[in-house]
Motif scaffolding. Structure first.
Motif, short mmCIF file in Angstrom:
data_model
loop_
_atom_site.label_atom_id
_atom_site.label_comp_id
_atom_site.label_asym_id
_atom_site.label_seq_id
_atom_site.Cartn_x
_atom_site.Cartn_y
_atom_site.Cartn_z
N LEU A 75 0.07 -4.22 -0.23
CA LEU A 75 0.94 -4.30 0.69
C LEU A 75 2.59 -4.94 0.40
O LEU A 75 3.60 -4.48 0.76
N ARG A 76 2.34 -6.07 -0.56
CA ARG A 76 3.62 -6.64 -0.91
C ARG A 76 4.41 -5.74 -1.86
O ARG A 76 5.46 -5.58 -1.64
N ASN A 77 3.63 -4.92 -2.63
CA ASN A 77 4.39 -3.95 -3.50
C ASN A 77 5.13 -2.95 -2.38
O ASN A 77 6.33 -2.34 -2.71
N ALA A 78 4.37 -2.35 -1.54
CA ALA A 78 5.04 -1.44 -0.67
C ALA A 78 6.21 -1.92 0.09
O ALA A 78 7.10 -1.23 0.36
N VAL A 79 6.00 -3.02 0.75
CA VAL A 79 7.11 -3.93 1.45
C VAL A 79 8.32 -3.68 0.58
O VAL A 79 9.47 -3.71 0.90
N CYS A 80 7.99 -4.64 -0.70
CA CYS A 80 9.01 -4.60 -1.65
C CYS A 80 9.91 -3.30 -2.11
O CYS A 80 11.30 -3.13 -1.54
N VAL A 81 9.15 -2.41 -2.05
CA VAL A 81 9.75 -0.92 -2.37
C VAL A 81 10.70 -0.51 -1.14
O VAL A 81 11.84 0.11 -1.27
N PHE A 124 1.08 -2.23 7.73
CA PHE A 124 0.37 -3.08 7.99
C PHE A 124 -1.08 -2.55 8.69
O PHE A 124 -2.09 -3.09 8.35
N HIS A 125 -0.95 -1.46 9.18
CA HIS A 125 -2.08 -0.65 9.78
C HIS A 125 -2.77 -0.13 8.67
O HIS A 125 -3.71 0.16 8.31
N TYR A 126 -1.94 0.76 7.75
CA TYR A 126 -2.32 1.65 6.66
C TYR A 126 -3.43 0.80 5.73
O TYR A 126 -4.56 1.18 5.22
N ASP A 133 -3.97 -3.91 13.70
CA ASP A 133 -4.06 -2.63 14.68
C ASP A 133 -2.72 -2.10 14.65
O ASP A 133 -1.65 -2.55 14.50
N LEU A 134 -2.48 -0.56 14.92
CA LEU A 134 -1.25 -0.30 15.15
C LEU A 134 -0.55 -0.45 16.39
O LEU A 134 -0.99 -0.21 17.60
N LEU A 183 -0.65 -10.26 16.22
CA LEU A 183 -0.89 -10.24 14.59
C LEU A 183 -2.19 -11.14 14.41
O LEU A 183 -2.27 -12.41 14.74
N ARG A 184 -2.85 -10.57 13.34
CA ARG A 184 -4.06 -11.31 12.94
C ARG A 184 -4.06 -12.03 11.79
O ARG A 184 -4.60 -13.07 11.48
N ASP A 185 -3.52 -11.19 10.92
CA ASP A 185 -3.42 -11.76 9.36
C ASP A 185 -2.25 -12.82 9.26
O ASP A 185 -1.12 -12.81 9.70
#
Length: 584
Positions: free
Chosen positions: A62-68, A184-186, A191-192, A277-279
């Motif tokens: 998730l961190r990599n995707a958000v960074c990009v 976050f959902h993917y 949850d979406l 949010l849960r996480d």
């Protein structure tokens, strides 16, 4: 006295400050070895260190995707913001940007400084994007496609109505919220969320930025950027730039207040989105920008200084905000800062209770600043009270760790150190009878002072450091005595360095051509056991004459602590040197 004085005022912030500084270093260690990922994370630290910190707790995928996603958005925004690019060149780039991210050979030189480097080396971001899972790629592509189309639309269109304003903010920020929600959902973390909630998260932050950056945008060269909707500002002035004219101060503040009131519309959705949010790491990464956003609005609201210079919760300033009406009378001390409050927010925002508490505190500050003569006062109060009600109804306010507003005693003692110590030494029965409820706390403090002195290590240099700390600040030596040994030693040395550099700055007998080089090189002197500079008076002179003891202690600290202290002293020295040559 600058940074040193602020630390004295708020010693409870020193530990969060150190933790924040260490978190920065720790997040920098997470930079991968591959050239393209190294470029991405290094660039993220340069274009937004705060965002790099916010996402460092996310799991790697998730961190990599958000960074990009962030870097692609920053690149797209760089193209939109560069007013030197001809419209017939800019529009096709914006509309095709979602295709360019698949092309590892594509780049477009524009922007300035770090953003220019990002654009010149964009192929690294494309390569990183192509390594993401296909699901993440689709989310990012769709987000960029819609955003590029929206930006292109508003290049050719002014923001006339509040509807235009909301639409523009949706394109440039609401879509970001939606994209993050889908990521976050993917990855299976959340949850979406219904579209309106993450969209509001983006709209709220974008409106904060648009409000805050008024002067920067209106003074843009070669062409002003105007994002405040005409429907609002035309009630107060004939031209948007007229708001910064001194003769329009009353109307300007009323316009500013209406802009802030408009942004408050989105807070309920923001709180509802975060409450679902849960996480924990995702909650933390979403909550920090939102809390700093509502803090910025509280600072901007009803504040004409906003039009004299950009108002931001900066990393180098601590601002004490007192209500012009009744805050002082009820002893509410509020302070909004970067390095101070931002560090506390980063450190102490751990639960949903902290989020509700921070929002409640900041809108409470805003409420005290509402002028009932303001044309939007009723609407502003209505929205503030709605937010307060949501926070109260959460049932969590008494469970929080984070407090933005504290009573006076939490931030500044009612008595000065000299008065306090004098009171401790009082031996008359009359004084004890006058303040019977203070007698036991006074005894406890006195015992704590003696206990702290027992902790002084036998080594000559550490003995000097802790003895000197007791002399120059008994209160601070008490504050740090319960810390673990490693952190206590680092805090002690850091404080003494600050006091030493402050002694140099304060000594008016030192010639300017001597003082400035010392301040700017102080971060280097701390590594030199033989360096000292005699100045100051009393205990501070002893500190400067025996400075080699502090340097010796510093050289025994863990390397990581040394780097943190060196970096902060370097920035402090540069700042002091800057303001020696100019008035505040």
């Amino acid at each position: 006295m600058g940074v040193f004085e602020e630390i004295l005022k708020h010693p409870d912030e020193l530990y969060p400050l150190l933790k924040l500084k260490m978190a920065v270093k720790q997040s920098e260690k997470q930079i991968p070895n591959e050239v393209h990922w190294c470029f991405c994370y290094s660039m993220l630290h340069k274009v937004s260190r705060s965002f790099a910190l916010v996402i460092h707790k996310l799991e790697p995928q998730l961190r990599n995707a958000v960074c990009v996603l962030y870097l692609v958005l920053r690149a797209l925004d760089t193209v939109e913001d560069d007013t030197s690019i001809a419209t017939d060149v800019k529009l096709p780039i914006l509309r095709a940007f979602h295709q360019h991210i698949y092309d590892s050979d594509w780049h477009f030189s524009c922007g300035t400084m770090d953003c220019k480097v990002l654009m010149d080396e964009f192929h690294h971001v494309s390569i990183a994007f192509l390594e993401l899972e296909r699901g993440c790629q689709v989310v990012i592509e769709d987000t960029i496609k819609m955003m590029g189309e929206g930006m292109a639309k508003f290049i050719c269109k002014e923001i006339e109505t509040i509807g235009d304003y909301d639409e523009y903010c949706h394109y440039v920020a609401g879509l970001v919220g939606l994209g993050l929600s889908k990521l976050f959902h993917y990855v299976g973390s959340e949850d979406l969320a219904p579209d309106n909630l993450p969209n509001s998260i983006g709209l709220f932050l974008q409106k904060v930025n648009i409000i805050r950056d008024y002067l920067e945008d209106i003074n843009e060269v070669p062409k002003s950027r105007m994002f405040w909707p005409r429907e609002i500002w035309s009630k107060y002035v004939n031209k948007l730039e007229d708001l910064k004219c001194e003769g329009n101060s009353e109307k300007a503040v009323q316009c500013l207040n209406e802009m802030v009131t408009n942004a408050l519309l989105h807070v309920e959705d923001c709180l509802n989105c975060m409450s679902a949010l849960r996480d924990h790491s995702i909650l933390w990464s979403c909550a920090i920008p939102q809390i700093m956003g509502i803090g910025t609005l509280a600072l901007c609201y009803n504040n004409y200084q906003f039009f004299q210079g950009a108002v931001k919760i900066r990393r180098v300033v601590t601002i004490t905000v007192l209500s012009p009406y009744d805050v002082f009378s009820i002893f509410v001390f509020v302070h909004i800062c970067t390095l101070g409050l931002a560090a506390v927010v980063f450190d102490q925002t751990n639960t949903k209770a902290d989020v509700y508490g921070a929002f409640n505190d900041f809108v409470s500050i805003m409420k005290t600043k509402v002028d009932k003569k303001d044309p939007n006062a009723t609407e502003t109060l209505s929205r503030i009270e709605a937010i307060q009600r949501i926070c109260r109804d959460s049932g969590t306010l008494n469970k929080r760790k984070l407090h933005i507003v504290r009573n006076k005693s939490a931030y500044s003692p009612i008595l000065s150190n000299s008065q306090f110590l004098k009171l401790i030494k009082m031996e008359t029965l009359w004084e004890i009878l006058k303040y019977p409820d203070e007698f036991y706390p006074l005894l406890k403090v006195k015992m704590a002072v003696k206990e702290a002195k027992k902790q002084i290590p036998p080594d000559i240099h550490w003995g000097f450091c802790y003895t000197m700390l007791h002399k120059v600040s008994t209160s601070f030596s008490l504050v740090i005595q319960q810390l673990d040994t490693e952190l206590r030693n680092a805090a002690c040395v850091f404080y003494l360095f600050l006091r030493a550099i402050d002694t140099v700055e304060d000594d008016m007998s030192i010639a300017m051509d001597v003082k400035l080089p010392i301040l700017r090189a102080f971060h280097q002197h701390i590594y030199d056991r033989d360096w000292k500079f005699s100045c100051g008076a009393g205990d501070c002179k002893i500190l400067m004459d025996g400075f080699h003891h502090v340097s010796t202690a510093f050289l025994e600290l863990d390397r990581h602590c040394q780097v943190v202290i060196e970096d902060m002293i370097r920035q402090t020295g540069e700042g002091m040197a800057k303001f020696i040559c100019r008035e505040v």
